[in-house]
Design a protein around this motif. Sequence first.
Motif, PDB file in Angstrom:
ATOM      1  N   ALA A  30       0.753  -1.440  -0.099  1.00 35.49           N
ATOM      2  CA  ALA A  30      -0.055  -0.038   0.030  1.00 35.49           C
ATOM      3  C   ALA A  30       0.916   1.383   0.001  1.00 35.49           C
ATOM      4  O   ALA A  30       0.458   2.325  -0.619  1.00 35.49           O
ATOM      5  CB  ALA A  30      -0.922   0.051   1.178  1.00 35.49           C
ATOM      6  N   ILE A  31       1.899   1.291   0.762  1.00 32.87           N
ATOM      7  CA  ILE A  31       2.875   2.435   0.628  1.00 32.87           C
ATOM      8  C   ILE A  31       3.319   2.615  -0.479  1.00 32.87           C
ATOM      9  O   ILE A  31       3.403   3.670  -1.079  1.00 32.87           O
ATOM     10  CB  ILE A  31       3.917   2.158   2.021  1.00 32.87           C
ATOM     11  CG1 ILE A  31       3.341   2.334   3.233  1.00 32.87           C
ATOM     12  CG2 ILE A  31       5.019   3.316   1.781  1.00 32.87           C
ATOM     13  CD1 ILE A  31       4.055   2.231   4.473  1.00 32.87           C
ATOM     14  N   PHE A  32       3.763   1.530  -1.140  1.00 34.73           N
ATOM     15  CA  PHE A  32       4.722   1.741  -2.733  1.00 34.73           C
ATOM     16  C   PHE A  32       3.653   2.054  -3.590  1.00 34.73           C
ATOM     17  O   PHE A  32       4.082   3.062  -4.050  1.00 34.73           O
ATOM     18  CB  PHE A  32       5.241   0.297  -2.814  1.00 34.73           C
ATOM     19  CG  PHE A  32       5.462   0.215  -4.334  1.00 34.73           C
ATOM     20  CD1 PHE A  32       6.960   0.914  -4.581  1.00 34.73           C
ATOM     21  CD2 PHE A  32       4.835  -0.150  -5.294  1.00 34.73           C
ATOM     22  CE1 PHE A  32       7.299   0.796  -6.144  1.00 34.73           C
ATOM     23  CE2 PHE A  32       5.248  -0.139  -6.525  1.00 34.73           C
ATOM     24  CZ  PHE A  32       6.606   0.212  -6.950  1.00 34.73           C
ATOM     25  N   THR A  33       2.470   1.580  -3.624  1.00 34.96           N
ATOM     26  CA  THR A  33       1.393   2.033  -4.372  1.00 34.96           C
ATOM     27  C   THR A  33       1.077   3.769  -4.342  1.00 34.96           C
ATOM     28  O   THR A  33       0.981   4.296  -5.224  1.00 34.96           O
ATOM     29  CB  THR A  33       0.238   1.084  -4.250  1.00 34.96           C
ATOM     30  OG1 THR A  33       0.335  -0.180  -4.511  1.00 34.96           O
ATOM     31  CG2 THR A  33      -0.819   1.591  -5.276  1.00 34.96           C
ATOM     32  N   PHE A  34       0.779   3.923  -3.164  1.00 34.26           N
ATOM     33  CA  PHE A  34       0.586   5.153  -2.766  1.00 34.26           C
ATOM     34  C   PHE A  34       1.745   6.297  -3.269  1.00 34.26           C
ATOM     35  O   PHE A  34       1.228   7.290  -4.009  1.00 34.26           O
ATOM     36  CB  PHE A  34       0.413   5.625  -1.213  1.00 34.26           C
ATOM     37  CG  PHE A  34       0.071   6.927  -0.707  1.00 34.26           C
ATOM     38  CD1 PHE A  34      -1.108   7.596  -1.072  1.00 34.26           C
ATOM     39  CD2 PHE A  34       0.996   7.779  -0.347  1.00 34.26           C
ATOM     40  CE1 PHE A  34      -1.287   9.038  -0.480  1.00 34.26           C
ATOM     41  CE2 PHE A  34       0.963   9.150  -0.174  1.00 34.26           C
ATOM     42  CZ  PHE A  34      -0.112   9.621  -0.272  1.00 34.26           C
ATOM     43  N   LEU A  35       3.001   6.092  -3.032  1.00 32.23           N
ATOM     44  CA  LEU A  35       4.178   6.632  -3.513  1.00 32.23           C
ATOM     45  C   LEU A  35       4.066   6.872  -4.826  1.00 32.23           C
ATOM     46  O   LEU A  35       4.446   7.825  -5.309  1.00 32.23           O
ATOM     47  CB  LEU A  35       5.235   6.163  -2.861  1.00 32.23           C
ATOM     48  CG  LEU A  35       5.378   6.541  -1.067  1.00 32.23           C
ATOM     49  CD1 LEU A  35       6.681   5.874  -0.733  1.00 32.23           C
ATOM     50  CD2 LEU A  35       5.437   8.058  -0.940  1.00 32.23           C
ATOM     51  N   LYS A  36       3.873   5.748  -5.575  1.00 33.48           N
ATOM     52  CA  LYS A  36       3.928   5.502  -7.155  1.00 33.48           C
ATOM     53  C   LYS A  36       2.953   6.366  -7.629  1.00 33.48           C
ATOM     54  O   LYS A  36       3.466   7.113  -8.684  1.00 33.48           O
ATOM     55  CB  LYS A  36       3.874   4.114  -7.288  1.00 33.48           C
ATOM     56  CG  LYS A  36       4.068   3.784  -8.930  1.00 33.48           C
ATOM     57  CD  LYS A  36       5.322   3.763  -9.130  1.00 33.48           C
ATOM     58  CE  LYS A  36       5.607   3.522 -10.731  1.00 33.48           C
ATOM     59  NZ  LYS A  36       6.928   3.612 -11.301  1.00 33.48           N
ATOM     60  N   PHE A  37       1.847   6.600  -7.067  1.00 33.49           N
ATOM     61  CA  PHE A  37       0.828   7.369  -8.032  1.00 33.49           C
ATOM     62  C   PHE A  37       0.592   8.762  -7.425  1.00 33.49           C
ATOM     63  O   PHE A  37       0.217   9.478  -8.019  1.00 33.49           O
ATOM     64  CB  PHE A  37      -0.666   6.706  -7.874  1.00 33.49           C
ATOM     65  CG  PHE A  37      -0.498   5.345  -8.592  1.00 33.49           C
ATOM     66  CD1 PHE A  37      -0.793   5.530 -10.048  1.00 33.49           C
ATOM     67  CD2 PHE A  37      -0.665   4.054  -8.058  1.00 33.49           C
ATOM     68  CE1 PHE A  37      -0.708   4.285 -10.663  1.00 33.49           C
ATOM     69  CE2 PHE A  37      -0.557   3.013  -8.657  1.00 33.49           C
ATOM     70  CZ  PHE A  37      -0.667   2.854  -9.976  1.00 33.49           C
ATOM     71  N   PHE A  38       0.998   9.048  -6.097  1.00 29.45           N
ATOM     72  CA  PHE A  38       0.985  10.224  -5.712  1.00 29.45           C
ATOM     73  C   PHE A  38       2.125  11.074  -5.274  1.00 29.45           C
ATOM     74  O   PHE A  38       2.143  12.294  -5.149  1.00 29.45           O
ATOM     75  CB  PHE A  38       0.107  10.314  -4.485  1.00 29.45           C
ATOM     76  CG  PHE A  38      -1.571   9.820  -4.705  1.00 29.45           C
ATOM     77  CD1 PHE A  38      -2.256  10.498  -5.348  1.00 29.45           C
ATOM     78  CD2 PHE A  38      -1.733   8.398  -4.070  1.00 29.45           C
ATOM     79  CE1 PHE A  38      -3.714  10.076  -5.676  1.00 29.45           C
ATOM     80  CE2 PHE A  38      -3.038   8.022  -4.334  1.00 29.45           C
ATOM     81  CZ  PHE A  38      -4.033   8.663  -5.063  1.00 29.45           C
ATOM     82  N   GLY A  39       3.216  10.281  -5.395  1.00 29.47           N
ATOM     83  CA  GLY A  39       4.441  11.113  -5.167  1.00 29.47           C
ATOM     84  C   GLY A  39       5.232  11.381  -6.424  1.00 29.47           C
ATOM     85  O   GLY A  39       4.968  11.064  -7.513  1.00 29.47           O
ATOM     86  N   ASP A  40       5.985  12.356  -6.335  1.00 32.19           N
ATOM     87  CA  ASP A  40       6.880  12.787  -7.409  1.00 32.19           C
ATOM     88  C   ASP A  40       8.404  12.671  -7.139  1.00 32.19           C
ATOM     89  O   ASP A  40       9.112  13.580  -6.740  1.00 32.19           O
ATOM     90  CB  ASP A  40       6.654  14.429  -7.749  1.00 32.19           C
ATOM     91  CG  ASP A  40       7.293  14.692  -8.958  1.00 32.19           C
ATOM     92  OD1 ASP A  40       7.802  13.895  -9.813  1.00 32.19           O
ATOM     93  OD2 ASP A  40       7.554  16.044  -9.182  1.00 32.19           O
TER      94      ASP A  40
END
Length: 171
Positions: free
Chosen positions: A19-29
Amino acid sequence: MNKSIKFIFLMVMLAIPAAIFTFLKFFGDNRFDVEIFYQNGNEGVNDCPMTSGQYYLADSLISFPNRIHIVLFVEGNDSTQVRNIKARLLDTFNDQVSISLIGGADFDMASQVYENIDKIITCGFLSKDKDDLILVDSQRRIRGYYKRDLDEIDRLIVETKIIVENEQRDE
């Protein structure tokens, strides 16, 4: 503990990093950047005329505007080393980056603007060393100075790739 509780615990423990990886992948730059030199002017570097605001190279010092440049200064006795460096950079970047040689037999249009190669190096590129390789972005801002040893060439390649990627992303 019974097997179902162990299974649920294991699934939760695996789901949290996913979940952390997915969140950072889609919402992080996730983006690296390379320092921009002389953002507040050249501040009288090398006893050259001072400028205020971002320092930009003169158009006449760069062969192709709106391209990333790697500039090498050439003297008569280091042509083999320069050829090797240029070949490595061309193999790495193909047509993405312009490799400019200044000095020696390749002394080009920059000679029309300045009296000699030393003036081009010190006041045009704000370098103190003829052995420097200089990275210039497509907006004619100096992004780095590098020596000719292998570690510095590797750093130059990595930082150039970062600039290329960032400029492609911003288009």
